[in-house]
Design a protein around this motif. Structure first.
Motif, mmCIF file in Angstrom:
data_model
loop_
_atom_site.group_PDB
_atom_site.id
_atom_site.type_symbol
_atom_site.label_atom_id
_atom_site.label_comp_id
_atom_site.label_asym_id
_atom_site.label_seq_id
_atom_site.Cartn_x
_atom_site.Cartn_y
_atom_site.Cartn_z
ATOM 1 N N VAL A 150 30.461 17.368 28.804
ATOM 2 C CA VAL A 150 31.957 17.110 29.096
ATOM 3 C C VAL A 150 32.959 17.544 28.255
ATOM 4 O O VAL A 150 33.801 17.966 28.573
ATOM 5 N N GLN A 151 32.466 17.351 26.835
ATOM 6 C CA GLN A 151 33.493 17.817 25.721
ATOM 7 C C GLN A 151 33.540 19.494 25.900
ATOM 8 O O GLN A 151 34.699 20.174 25.681
ATOM 9 N N ARG A 153 33.095 21.419 28.370
ATOM 10 C CA ARG A 153 33.943 21.672 29.889
ATOM 11 C C ARG A 153 35.440 21.415 29.499
ATOM 12 O O ARG A 153 36.163 22.237 29.660
ATOM 13 N N GLU A 154 35.995 20.377 28.788
ATOM 14 C CA GLU A 154 37.341 20.148 28.418
ATOM 15 C C GLU A 154 37.718 21.250 27.339
ATOM 16 O O GLU A 154 38.968 21.542 27.589
ATOM 17 N N ARG A 155 36.977 21.502 26.537
ATOM 18 C CA ARG A 155 37.202 22.457 25.526
ATOM 19 C C ARG A 155 37.538 23.979 26.353
ATOM 20 O O ARG A 155 38.191 24.613 26.078
ATOM 21 N N GLN A 156 36.694 24.311 27.309
ATOM 22 C CA GLN A 156 36.823 25.623 28.091
ATOM 23 C C GLN A 156 37.946 25.375 28.899
ATOM 24 O O GLN A 156 38.699 26.629 28.869
ATOM 25 N N GLN A 157 38.470 24.403 29.312
ATOM 26 C CA GLN A 157 39.517 24.262 30.211
ATOM 27 C C GLN A 157 40.728 24.422 29.269
ATOM 28 O O GLN A 157 41.631 25.165 29.685
ATOM 29 N N ARG A 158 40.823 23.933 28.188
ATOM 30 C CA ARG A 158 41.851 24.247 27.192
ATOM 31 C C ARG A 158 42.024 25.580 26.791
ATOM 32 O O ARG A 158 42.954 26.323 26.882
ATOM 33 N N SER A 161 43.554 27.689 29.778
ATOM 34 C CA SER A 161 45.137 27.297 29.923
ATOM 35 C C SER A 161 45.991 27.955 28.737
ATOM 36 O O SER A 161 47.148 28.277 28.970
ATOM 37 N N GLU A 326 37.589 21.806 16.435
ATOM 38 C CA GLU A 326 38.527 20.970 17.552
ATOM 39 C C GLU A 326 39.622 22.066 18.119
ATOM 40 O O GLU A 326 40.001 21.540 19.211
#
Length: 332
Positions: A150-151, A153-158, A161, A326
């Motif tokens: 999950v982390q 995937r969220e990093r990749q989304q950031r 964007s 991060e």
């Protein structure tokens, strides 16, 4: 006595109107035998219609239950599990109601190891370990695996964007501060395609590149990259020369890297490799990576002795290392 009886008989023989009540006329014997009601003249003198035969009432319709509307999304969509798929996946497992397709690699090793990166889950296992045993280990560590997936995937989304869209006026981070790209076809080529202008009050620094206003995105990206590569070499060389004497080492060569996940490396012969993308970060972060690689010229591992060496020149290295983890550099 006779008079009282006569008065009683006179009372019962009196018209109904006189007694204050209304009575329907008595049915004739024929009507009484047939079981039907006699026709009673209406006010107009016409016979009213005979009432229709009674029919059994239909049962009432069932009440609608509130909030019984069907779901807006198709049921298969609502029930579909989350999915994490590695681009080189060759095996799947269900972890915490999520479908995880991972890349399994067999190798000469004694234990099962797994890593989670931008691509997903990769597992390394000895050739003699059964597939069921690999899945069992993953289920036992499912909480850790799912958290990391999950982390990632969220990093990749950031990252997506923040992807740089190359055009006149685009901004990108440079030494931790915003840098605006300005196209100017009259820019002198003596500046090798780009000139840095310091930031003004309430305005970012500007990088003026010698391109026309209608330059393509590829042309703009290549021009900015060429300038950043030259500036990275200049900046890194200055910092290497600063930290090498402090650490008591000597570096021999510098090469620039474009790796996506590795910031630098060092060899025992003194050659250093640093990622030009470090220019996106503030100078303190760059200093940590430079000192990190120079410290490897004294200690070629990550033992406590190595980290103690780094701490002699960058005491807050742990916080700077976490910042690199991060806060990813923008995608090009």
């Amino acid at each position: 006595m006779k008079r009282l009886v006569q008065l009683a008989l006179d009372f019962f023989d009196a018209p109904a109107e006189a007694r204050g009540t209304a009575q329907a006329p008595a049915a004739s014997p024929a009507h009484q035998r047939s079981g039907t009601q006699p026709s009673v003249p209406g006010p107009s003198g016409l016979k009213p219609k005979v009432p229709a035969r009674r029919t059994r009432k239909a049962p009432p319709a069932p009440e609608k239950i509130a909030n019984s509307a069907p779901p807006t999304a198709p049921l298969p969509t609502l029930l579909a599990p989350a999915e994490f798929r590695h681009p080189q996946a060759n095996r799947e497992v269900l972890l915490d109601d999520a479908l995880v397709a991972y890349a399994l690699h067999r190798s000469r090793r004694r234990t099962i190891g797994f890593t989670v990166g931008a691509d997903g889950l990769a597992v390394r296992a000895p050739s003699w370990v059964a597939l069921s045993a690999v899945d069992t280990v993953l289920r036992e560590r499912s909480a850790w695996v799912m958290t990391k997936l999950v982390q990632a995937r969220e990093r990749q989304q950031r990252l997506e964007s923040g992807r740089i869209v190359w055009a006149d006026g685009v901004q990108l981070p440079y030494l931790g501060q915003p840098l605006q790209v300005v196209l100017d076809a009259t820019q002198s080529r003596s500046g090798r395609g780009g000139a840095l202008h310091a930031a003004a009050p309430d305005a970012p620094a500007r990088l003026v590149v010698g391109l026309p206003a209608d330059a393509s995105a590829t042309q703009i990206r290549d021009a900015v990259l060429a300038w950043l590569m030259r500036d990275a070499r200049r900046h890194f060389t200055e910092r290497l020369d600063h930290f090498a004497p402090l650490l008591g080492v000597q570096w021999t060569s510098l090469r620039l890297s474009s790796a996506e996940t590795r910031w630098g490396s060092a060899k025992a012969d003194g050659s250093i490799r640093l990622n030009w993308r470090l220019l996106h970060y503030r100078p303190a972060v760059i200093d940590y990576v430079v000192a990190h690689e120079l410290a490897h010229l004294r200690v070629m591992d990550h033992s406590p002795r190595f980290w103690n060496t780094v701490a002699t020149v960058v005491p807050d290295y742990a916080a700077l290392r976490n910042h690199l983890r991060e806060e990813p550099a923008p995608l090009w």
